[in-house]
Design a protein around this motif. Structure first.
Motif, short mmCIF file in Angstrom:
data_model
loop_
_atom_site.label_atom_id
_atom_site.label_comp_id
_atom_site.label_asym_id
_atom_site.label_seq_id
_atom_site.Cartn_x
_atom_site.Cartn_y
_atom_site.Cartn_z
N LYS A 244 -2.87 -10.02 7.01
CA LYS A 244 -3.26 -10.72 5.23
C LYS A 244 -4.48 -9.48 4.91
O LYS A 244 -4.38 -9.52 3.15
CB LYS A 244 -4.73 -11.72 5.89
N CYS A 245 -4.90 -8.29 5.38
CA CYS A 245 -5.15 -7.01 4.59
C CYS A 245 -3.87 -6.26 3.80
O CYS A 245 -4.77 -5.98 2.59
CB CYS A 245 -6.11 -5.89 5.65
N LEU A 246 -2.81 -6.26 4.57
CA LEU A 246 -2.20 -6.20 3.92
C LEU A 246 -1.66 -6.81 2.75
O LEU A 246 -1.30 -6.08 1.81
CB LEU A 246 -0.71 -5.50 4.31
N GLN A 247 -1.65 -7.49 3.22
CA GLN A 247 -1.07 -9.12 1.67
C GLN A 247 -2.19 -8.32 0.64
O GLN A 247 -1.74 -8.22 -0.79
CB GLN A 247 -1.10 -10.45 1.80
N ASP A 248 -3.20 -8.48 0.69
CA ASP A 248 -4.30 -8.10 -0.34
C ASP A 248 -3.95 -6.80 -1.05
O ASP A 248 -4.18 -7.30 -2.37
CB ASP A 248 -5.33 -8.03 0.40
N TYR A 249 -3.88 -6.30 -0.65
CA TYR A 249 -3.25 -4.58 -1.04
C TYR A 249 -2.15 -4.47 -1.89
O TYR A 249 -1.90 -3.91 -2.92
CB TYR A 249 -3.09 -3.79 0.20
N LEU A 250 -1.11 -5.22 -1.28
CA LEU A 250 0.21 -5.06 -2.40
C LEU A 250 -0.07 -6.21 -3.67
O LEU A 250 0.05 -5.82 -4.38
CB LEU A 250 0.79 -6.33 -0.96
N SER A 251 -1.06 -7.09 -3.38
CA SER A 251 -1.16 -8.02 -4.57
C SER A 251 -2.09 -7.28 -5.11
O SER A 251 -1.49 -7.74 -6.44
CB SER A 251 -2.29 -9.08 -3.77
N SER A 252 -2.89 -6.05 -5.23
CA SER A 252 -3.71 -5.24 -6.02
C SER A 252 -2.09 -4.36 -6.47
O SER A 252 -2.84 -4.12 -8.23
CB SER A 252 -4.70 -4.67 -5.22
N GLN A 253 -1.27 -4.17 -5.95
CA GLN A 253 -0.71 -3.44 -6.81
C GLN A 253 0.36 -3.87 -7.25
O GLN A 253 2.29 -3.44 -7.24
CB GLN A 253 -0.11 -2.39 -5.73
N GLU A 254 0.70 -5.01 -7.40
CA GLU A 254 1.79 -6.25 -8.21
C GLU A 254 2.16 -4.91 -9.59
O GLU A 254 3.89 -5.55 -9.58
CB GLU A 254 1.24 -7.23 -8.59
N GLU A 255 1.48 -4.81 -10.35
CA GLU A 255 2.09 -4.04 -11.48
C GLU A 255 2.96 -2.86 -11.32
O GLU A 255 3.84 -2.27 -11.87
CB GLU A 255 0.34 -3.82 -12.28
N LYS A 256 2.50 -2.25 -10.02
CA LYS A 256 3.42 -1.11 -9.28
C LYS A 256 4.61 -1.56 -8.92
O LYS A 256 5.25 -0.70 -8.75
CB LYS A 256 2.53 -0.09 -8.40
N ILE A 257 4.31 -2.64 -8.01
CA ILE A 257 5.43 -3.04 -7.32
C ILE A 257 6.63 -3.99 -8.37
O ILE A 257 8.30 -3.42 -8.25
CB ILE A 257 5.26 -4.23 -6.67
N ASN A 258 6.12 -4.37 -9.55
CA ASN A 258 7.46 -5.20 -10.52
C ASN A 258 7.68 -3.49 -11.59
O ASN A 258 9.41 -4.13 -11.52
CB ASN A 258 5.96 -5.20 -11.39
N LYS A 259 7.52 -2.59 -11.58
CA LYS A 259 7.81 -1.16 -12.33
C LYS A 259 8.83 -0.46 -11.26
O LYS A 259 9.48 0.24 -11.55
CB LYS A 259 6.99 -0.86 -12.42
N LEU A 260 7.89 0.39 -9.99
CA LEU A 260 8.74 1.02 -9.16
C LEU A 260 9.46 0.70 -7.75
O LEU A 260 9.85 1.58 -7.37
CB LEU A 260 6.97 2.36 -9.33
N LYS A 261 9.23 -0.44 -8.13
CA LYS A 261 9.42 -1.23 -6.85
C LYS A 261 8.80 -0.56 -5.14
O LYS A 261 9.87 -0.55 -4.09
CB LYS A 261 11.38 -1.37 -6.58
#
Length: 661
Positions: free
Chosen positions: A38-55
């Motif tokens: 859950k903690c990792l998922q919350d962190y990933l959600s906060s980085q959604e813009e970077k994930i969409n842009k840089l993968k």
């Protein structure tokens, strides 16, 4: 703290580095740091813009770049693509995998189910239904599937199952080779792709004995513990700083509250003071201004009645009545003009403001320049003088005779000063010949006293026939006794400046005037006791350089009149040094001697304009006298208790006597 592969055997309970609580479904990143799902998922959600842009994202602990493949899944479910840290799971459950571990396939699909088996090839926990489906697939039909109980009973299975022992570049590939050129382990695919040009690639099993001798796992583990200790201390210091900051913020808040109270107390006190002193000033100024207004209204009524009466007499009266009333009105008109000049030329505007004190100013910004105690200030606003001509009074002063001084000495005198004794004798200051000359009523020089230096001005200083003369080049005033047919020096006093003019100032004092010296155009007049002590000195600037001066006072010794020859001006001051007026006139050139009559009118001789100016106490010219052969008049004085004026003429060394009618 983050959990690494080196301390997987630590039996102490571990905490998630994000929530700082017990691990719940620990998921492991490729950098070997683990977090609650859950903690990792919350962190990933906060980085959604970077994930969409840089993968990719950065590990929250070591900031290593971690690739994230969405594969059509929303960001809200990406944490499940990272493997469970089985070793950590074993540590948390006393070297056994928890029986209630969820099925990973069902969990990724959002279905809650219990894992009962593990595929040793795919390294994935599965429920009964997923296990059956796994065996039915052609690609996974021959995979080894064991139960959770069998898996957890053997720690070697947990170690083999851990992702940390497989290739990070090629998922699922075993690390069976070692490249000596790069000093790194690799899988078979890495040998083909990344190390095909390397000459020293061999099986890891063959190199393992030598490699084990080169490494020190205990040392690595010890360094890991040191790092952990350092990070713990850093975190404790950080937490302590947070507490300190909170305490400081609370202290500042309390200080602001105290400061606000102090400021409010000061402002309350100031408000009370302003109200009290402001009302007092307002009341006092109102009374004074009302008195002036009443007096001014009385003068207005008097002027109004006067010119109405004159108009009526001119219209209905006889010529004799017109003449007599005009004569009377002429005197009244001069009186009106004198009062206007003295009292109504300047309008006093009283203002009140706040003056800053350092104590209050320190509590406020620099912009608050008017705060502390209430004071009153006055600004003088000049009013235009009435634009009409003062009536001519030429008959006020008339020349009576010319007196020729009889001097038996064969000298060319230069009379620069003159004064009367009570006996009726004259005393003259002879500038060029350094002499003091006594002249009897028959105009004969009877006694002469020669001094050591030039002398400029002279005056009677007391009732005992004692005179004072100035020596401008020695900065001295010499006193001489003139009695019993003798002139005898008694004492000499020094002054710090060049002394030119001298006149009696009452109460055992004299007033002297002169030039201050230096490069500045500065002049002075000073009250000095008979013993030479300076009681008061007033200095002022004048736009000329080293001019001679003369000085006189009115009969009440309340005003000082001083001429500055090259400035072509007569200055009037009160005894506190406040300048009352400066008299200038196009017909007054290089004024020298100055004297006052018993009506406080002032008489100034113009050396280059060859005339005498009669000036009212208010500074308005009453008459300019040029009758008689006046050429370079030098000094002037009044016969004691009379209206007789004597003027020394420098061109012929004669005295000109005038009478005020």
């Amino acid at each position: 703290m983050a959990t690494s592969r080196a301390d997987f055997q630590n039996e102490e309970k571990q905490n998630c580095p994000i929530c700082l609580g017990d691990f719940k479904i620990p998921r492991q990143l490729p950098c070997m740091h683990s977090f609650c799902e859950k903690c990792l998922q919350d962190y990933l959600s906060s980085q959604e813009e970077k994930i969409n842009k840089l993968k990719q994202i950065e590990c929250p602990i070591c900031r290593q770049a971690v690739s994230v493949s969405k594969q059509g899944n929303p960001v809200s479910s990406l944490a499940s693509q990272f493997p469970i840290d089985v070793i950590l799971q074993s540590i948390l459950s006393d070297s056994k995998v928890k029986v209630d571990q969820p099925c990973e396939a069902c969990h990724s699909a959002g279905i809650s189910s219990q894992a009962q088996n593990i595929c040793m090839v795919c390294e994935e926990a599965m429920c009964i239904n997923c296990s059956v489906a796994h065996r039915n697939q052609k690609i996974s039909r021959n995979h080894v599937i064991i139960s959770m109980e069998e898996f957890s009973s053997n720690p070697q299975n947990a170690i083999k199952f851990a992702k940390g022992f497989s290739c990070t570049e090629h998922d699922g590939e075993a690390l069976d080779f070692y490249c000596k050129d790069h000093k790194s382990v690799c899988c078979s695919k890495c040998c083909i792709v990344s190390h095909r040009n390397c000459a020293n690639v061999s099986e890891l099993k063959k190199e393992l004995p030598n490699l084990l001798q080169e490494i020190d796992s205990d040392s690595v583990n010890e360094q890991m513990k040191r790092i952990e200790t350092h990070l713990v201390k850093f975190m404790e210091a950080n937490e302590s700083n947070i507490s300190l900051l909170e305490s400081q913020v609370n202290d500042l808040t309390n200080q602001i509250s105290d400061l606000r109270k102090k400021i409010n107390d000061v402002l309350d006190e100031l408000e009370t003071k302003v109200k009290m002193e402001g009302h007092i000033i307002c009341k006092e100024e109102t009374i004074q201004k009302q008195e002036k207004s009443h007096h001014c209204q009385s003068l207005i009524n008097s002027v109004r009645n006067s010119h109405k009466v004159l108009e009526t007499v001119k219209k209905y009266g006889t010529e004799m009545q017109v003449f007599l009333l005009t004569e009377k009105m002429t005197s009244q008109l001069s009186s009106y003009l004198d009062q206007i000049q003295e009292k109504y030329m300047k309008m006093e505007t009283t203002i009140v403001c706040l003056e800053v004190s350092p104590k209050v100013k320190s509590m406020f910004s620099a912009d608050l320049d008017h705060l502390a105690k209430i004071v009153s200030k006055q600004k003088l606003q000049s009013l235009p003088f009435p634009s009409f001509k003062r009536p001519s009074r030429d008959h006020l002063v008339q020349m009576e005779r010319i007196i020729e001084i009889k001097d038996n000495e064969n000298l060319l005198p230069d009379y620069s000063g003159i004064t009367y004794l009570y006996s009726g004798h004259l005393v003259l200051a002879d500038y060029a010949n350094h002499r003091v000359c006594l002249v009897d009523p028959s105009n004969n020089v009877t006694i002469v006293c020669t001094l050591s230096d030039y002398i400029y001005d002279i005056c009677l200083v007391n009732d005992d026939d004692e005179v004072a003369v100035t020596s401008p080049f020695k900065n001295t005033v010499q006193f001489l006794s003139v009695r019993n047919g003798k002139i005898r020096p008694t004492r000499t006093i020094s002054h710090r400046y060049s002394s030119h003019g001298v006149a009696p100032a009452g109460k055992g004092k004299i007033v002297i005037s002169g030039y201050c010296g230096g490069l500045e155009s500065k002049y002075f007049w000073s009250f000095v006791s008979m013993g030479g002590k300076e009681e008061y000195c007033h200095e002022f600037n004048c736009q000329c350089y080293r001019s001679f001066t003369h000085v006189a006072m009115d009969v009440s010794f309340n005003h000082v009149y001083m001429t500055v020859s090259d400035a072509h001006s007569l200055y009037c001051f009160d005894i506190t040094g406040i300048q009352k007026f400066v008299y200038t006139n196009d017909k007054l050139k290089e004024p020298r001697g100055v004297a006052t009559d018993r009506y406080d009118n002032v008489y100034v001789v113009g050396y280059d304009s060859d005339n005498i100016h009669q000036i009212a106490p208010s500074g308005i010219v009453l008459q300019i006298i040029s009758a008689g052969p006046l050429v370079n008049p030098q000094a002037i004085c009044f016969r004691r208790d009379s209206d007789t004026i004597l003027v020394v003429n420098d061109s012929d060394r004669k005295l000109y006597q005038y009478q005020v009618k």
